[in-house]
Write a protein that holds these residues in place. Sequence first.
Motif, PDB file in Angstrom:
ATOM      1  N   THR A   1     -44.524 -83.870 -86.503  1.00  0.00           N
ATOM      2  CA  THR A   1     -43.214 -83.066 -86.761  1.00  0.00           C
ATOM      3  C   THR A   1     -42.148 -83.560 -87.219  1.00  0.00           C
ATOM      4  O   THR A   1     -41.320 -83.037 -88.109  1.00  0.00           O
ATOM      5  N   CYS A   2     -41.860 -84.807 -87.011  1.00  0.00           N
ATOM      6  CA  CYS A   2     -40.740 -85.481 -87.723  1.00  0.00           C
ATOM      7  C   CYS A   2     -41.161 -85.925 -89.139  1.00  0.00           C
ATOM      8  O   CYS A   2     -40.114 -85.805 -89.828  1.00  0.00           O
ATOM      9  N   GLN A   3     -42.156 -85.796 -89.695  1.00  0.00           N
ATOM     10  CA  GLN A   3     -42.567 -85.976 -90.912  1.00  0.00           C
ATOM     11  C   GLN A   3     -42.267 -85.075 -91.761  1.00  0.00           C
ATOM     12  O   GLN A   3     -41.477 -84.756 -92.497  1.00  0.00           O
ATOM     13  N   LEU A   4     -42.594 -83.573 -91.122  1.00  0.00           N
ATOM     14  CA  LEU A   4     -42.547 -82.256 -91.657  1.00  0.00           C
ATOM     15  C   LEU A   4     -41.120 -81.823 -91.665  1.00  0.00           C
ATOM     16  O   LEU A   4     -40.609 -81.532 -92.596  1.00  0.00           O
ATOM     17  N   ALA A   5     -40.296 -82.324 -90.511  1.00  0.00           N
ATOM     18  CA  ALA A   5     -38.886 -82.038 -90.392  1.00  0.00           C
ATOM     19  C   ALA A   5     -38.123 -82.907 -91.574  1.00  0.00           C
ATOM     20  O   ALA A   5     -37.214 -82.172 -92.361  1.00  0.00           O
ATOM     21  N   ALA A   6     -38.597 -83.914 -91.650  1.00  0.00           N
ATOM     22  CA  ALA A   6     -37.805 -84.997 -92.969  1.00  0.00           C
ATOM     23  C   ALA A   6     -38.282 -84.241 -94.261  1.00  0.00           C
ATOM     24  O   ALA A   6     -37.249 -84.178 -95.135  1.00  0.00           O
ATOM     25  N   MET A   7     -39.487 -83.906 -94.411  1.00  0.00           N
ATOM     26  CA  MET A   7     -39.667 -83.222 -95.928  1.00  0.00           C
ATOM     27  C   MET A   7     -39.018 -81.917 -95.994  1.00  0.00           C
ATOM     28  O   MET A   7     -38.452 -81.775 -97.118  1.00  0.00           O
ATOM     29  N   LEU A   8     -38.605 -81.325 -94.874  1.00  0.00           N
ATOM     30  CA  LEU A   8     -37.972 -79.901 -95.029  1.00  0.00           C
ATOM     31  C   LEU A   8     -36.563 -80.084 -95.333  1.00  0.00           C
ATOM     32  O   LEU A   8     -35.891 -79.400 -96.091  1.00  0.00           O
TER      33      LEU A   8
ATOM     34  N   ASP B   1     -33.622 -76.253-101.714  1.00  0.00           N
ATOM     35  CA  ASP B   1     -33.706 -74.752-101.605  1.00  0.00           C
ATOM     36  C   ASP B   1     -34.933 -74.362-100.808  1.00  0.00           C
ATOM     37  O   ASP B   1     -35.933 -74.435-101.211  1.00  0.00           O
ATOM     38  N   LEU B   2     -34.580 -74.488 -99.379  1.00  0.00           N
ATOM     39  CA  LEU B   2     -35.795 -74.171 -98.346  1.00  0.00           C
ATOM     40  C   LEU B   2     -36.558 -73.113 -98.543  1.00  0.00           C
ATOM     41  O   LEU B   2     -37.962 -72.937 -98.520  1.00  0.00           O
ATOM     42  N   GLU B   3     -35.871 -71.887 -98.984  1.00  0.00           N
ATOM     43  CA  GLU B   3     -36.378 -70.504 -99.138  1.00  0.00           C
ATOM     44  C   GLU B   3     -37.457 -70.728-100.199  1.00  0.00           C
ATOM     45  O   GLU B   3     -38.752 -70.091-100.433  1.00  0.00           O
ATOM     46  N   THR B   4     -37.163 -71.300-101.378  1.00  0.00           N
ATOM     47  CA  THR B   4     -37.940 -71.452-102.578  1.00  0.00           C
ATOM     48  C   THR B   4     -39.399 -72.474-102.332  1.00  0.00           C
ATOM     49  O   THR B   4     -40.080 -72.287-102.963  1.00  0.00           O
ATOM     50  N   HIS B   5     -38.878 -73.725-101.898  1.00  0.00           N
ATOM     51  CA  HIS B   5     -39.921 -74.768-101.892  1.00  0.00           C
ATOM     52  C   HIS B   5     -40.667 -75.066-100.626  1.00  0.00           C
ATOM     53  O   HIS B   5     -41.407 -75.899-100.450  1.00  0.00           O
ATOM     54  N   ALA B   6     -40.115 -74.322 -99.489  1.00  0.00           N
ATOM     55  CA  ALA B   6     -41.030 -74.523 -98.256  1.00  0.00           C
ATOM     56  C   ALA B   6     -42.446 -74.392 -98.230  1.00  0.00           C
ATOM     57  O   ALA B   6     -43.101 -75.250 -97.806  1.00  0.00           O
ATOM     58  N   ALA B   7     -42.828 -73.466 -98.849  1.00  0.00           N
ATOM     59  CA  ALA B   7     -44.479 -73.346 -98.837  1.00  0.00           C
ATOM     60  C   ALA B   7     -44.998 -74.379 -99.711  1.00  0.00           C
ATOM     61  O   ALA B   7     -45.986 -75.025 -99.033  1.00  0.00           O
ATOM     62  N   LYS B   8     -44.533 -74.993-100.750  1.00  0.00           N
ATOM     63  CA  LYS B   8     -45.079 -75.918-101.561  1.00  0.00           C
ATOM     64  C   LYS B   8     -44.946 -77.390-100.585  1.00  0.00           C
ATOM     65  O   LYS B   8     -45.722 -78.108-100.562  1.00  0.00           O
ATOM     66  N   THR B   9     -43.779 -77.335-100.043  1.00  0.00           N
ATOM     67  CA  THR B   9     -43.647 -78.719 -99.201  1.00  0.00           C
ATOM     68  C   THR B   9     -44.498 -78.651 -97.964  1.00  0.00           C
ATOM     69  O   THR B   9     -45.282 -79.756 -97.630  1.00  0.00           O
ATOM     70  N   ILE B  10     -44.906 -77.476 -97.298  1.00  0.00           N
ATOM     71  CA  ILE B  10     -45.773 -77.342 -96.131  1.00  0.00           C
ATOM     72  C   ILE B  10     -47.238 -77.819 -96.430  1.00  0.00           C
ATOM     73  O   ILE B  10     -48.114 -78.476 -96.236  1.00  0.00           O
ATOM     74  N   ALA B  11     -47.467 -77.227 -97.713  1.00  0.00           N
ATOM     75  CA  ALA B  11     -48.927 -77.461 -98.563  1.00  0.00           C
ATOM     76  C   ALA B  11     -49.016 -78.920 -98.729  1.00  0.00           C
ATOM     77  O   ALA B  11     -50.129 -79.886 -98.385  1.00  0.00           O
ATOM     78  N   ALA B  12     -47.956 -79.805 -99.105  1.00  0.00           N
ATOM     79  CA  ALA B  12     -47.986 -80.970 -99.443  1.00  0.00           C
ATOM     80  C   ALA B  12     -48.021 -81.854 -98.033  1.00  0.00           C
ATOM     81  O   ALA B  12     -48.839 -82.971 -97.923  1.00  0.00           O
ATOM     82  N   PHE B  13     -47.443 -81.352 -97.103  1.00  0.00           N
ATOM     83  CA  PHE B  13     -47.469 -81.865 -95.618  1.00  0.00           C
ATOM     84  C   PHE B  13     -48.973 -81.845 -94.993  1.00  0.00           C
ATOM     85  O   PHE B  13     -49.604 -82.883 -94.571  1.00  0.00           O
ATOM     86  N   GLU B  14     -49.469 -80.741 -95.316  1.00  0.00           N
ATOM     87  CA  GLU B  14     -50.958 -80.482 -94.801  1.00  0.00           C
ATOM     88  C   GLU B  14     -51.690 -81.529 -95.566  1.00  0.00           C
ATOM     89  O   GLU B  14     -52.607 -82.211 -95.022  1.00  0.00           O
ATOM     90  N   ALA B  15     -51.695 -81.798 -96.772  1.00  0.00           N
ATOM     91  CA  ALA B  15     -52.705 -82.652 -97.756  1.00  0.00           C
ATOM     92  C   ALA B  15     -52.231 -84.056 -97.243  1.00  0.00           C
ATOM     93  O   ALA B  15     -53.301 -84.776 -97.288  1.00  0.00           O
ATOM     94  N   LEU B  16     -50.985 -84.449 -97.094  1.00  0.00           N
ATOM     95  CA  LEU B  16     -50.518 -85.700 -96.434  1.00  0.00           C
ATOM     96  C   LEU B  16     -51.198 -86.222 -95.026  1.00  0.00           C
ATOM     97  O   LEU B  16     -51.757 -87.207 -95.021  1.00  0.00           O
ATOM     98  N   THR B  17     -51.096 -85.209 -94.195  1.00  0.00           N
ATOM     99  CA  THR B  17     -51.449 -85.553 -92.748  1.00  0.00           C
ATOM    100  C   THR B  17     -52.921 -84.842 -92.371  1.00  0.00           C
ATOM    101  O   THR B  17     -53.245 -85.236 -91.473  1.00  0.00           O
TER     102      THR B  17
END
Length: 135
Positions: free
Chosen positions: A96-103, A108-124
């Motif tokens: 959760t801390c990792q994801l929060a730091a990435m977000l 621009d959270l609205e534009t890039h959140a989905a890509k960031t969450i996908a990167a988080f899934e790949a990382l973790t």
Amino acid sequence: KDILADLKRKDEALYTHNGLITMLKRNVNVKTAPERWQDHDRSLPIDVVLTYEERVFDAVIQDLQSRDDSEMRPLHVINLDTRDNHEEAVAAAVVTCQLAAMLEELTDLETHAAKTIAAFEALTKRPTLYSLVYV
């Protein structure tokens, strides 16, 4: 605290053995009482909601979609499915801390959140559920 005291009074050995006492002690250190999404202060601006059970994720989405709000602000709802035990809670806290730091790094959270969450899934290697809701 009341629930913890009640279980200790009823059968402390049993509830210690099955891990409930440990879980409640952990929770007491984190929050004063069980929290319900429906009871949160709607006047507070929220950008991201994290849930840890799919049924809670679904309930939050359903609640948001049933509201008659006209602001149309983006709200990112993310679920990190977590079994309710000490080991999983610790692991979930770390990611959760990792994801929060990435977000938090996003401009621009609205534009890039989905890509960031996908990167988080790949990382973790931890699957998520994600929904962007306008409230």
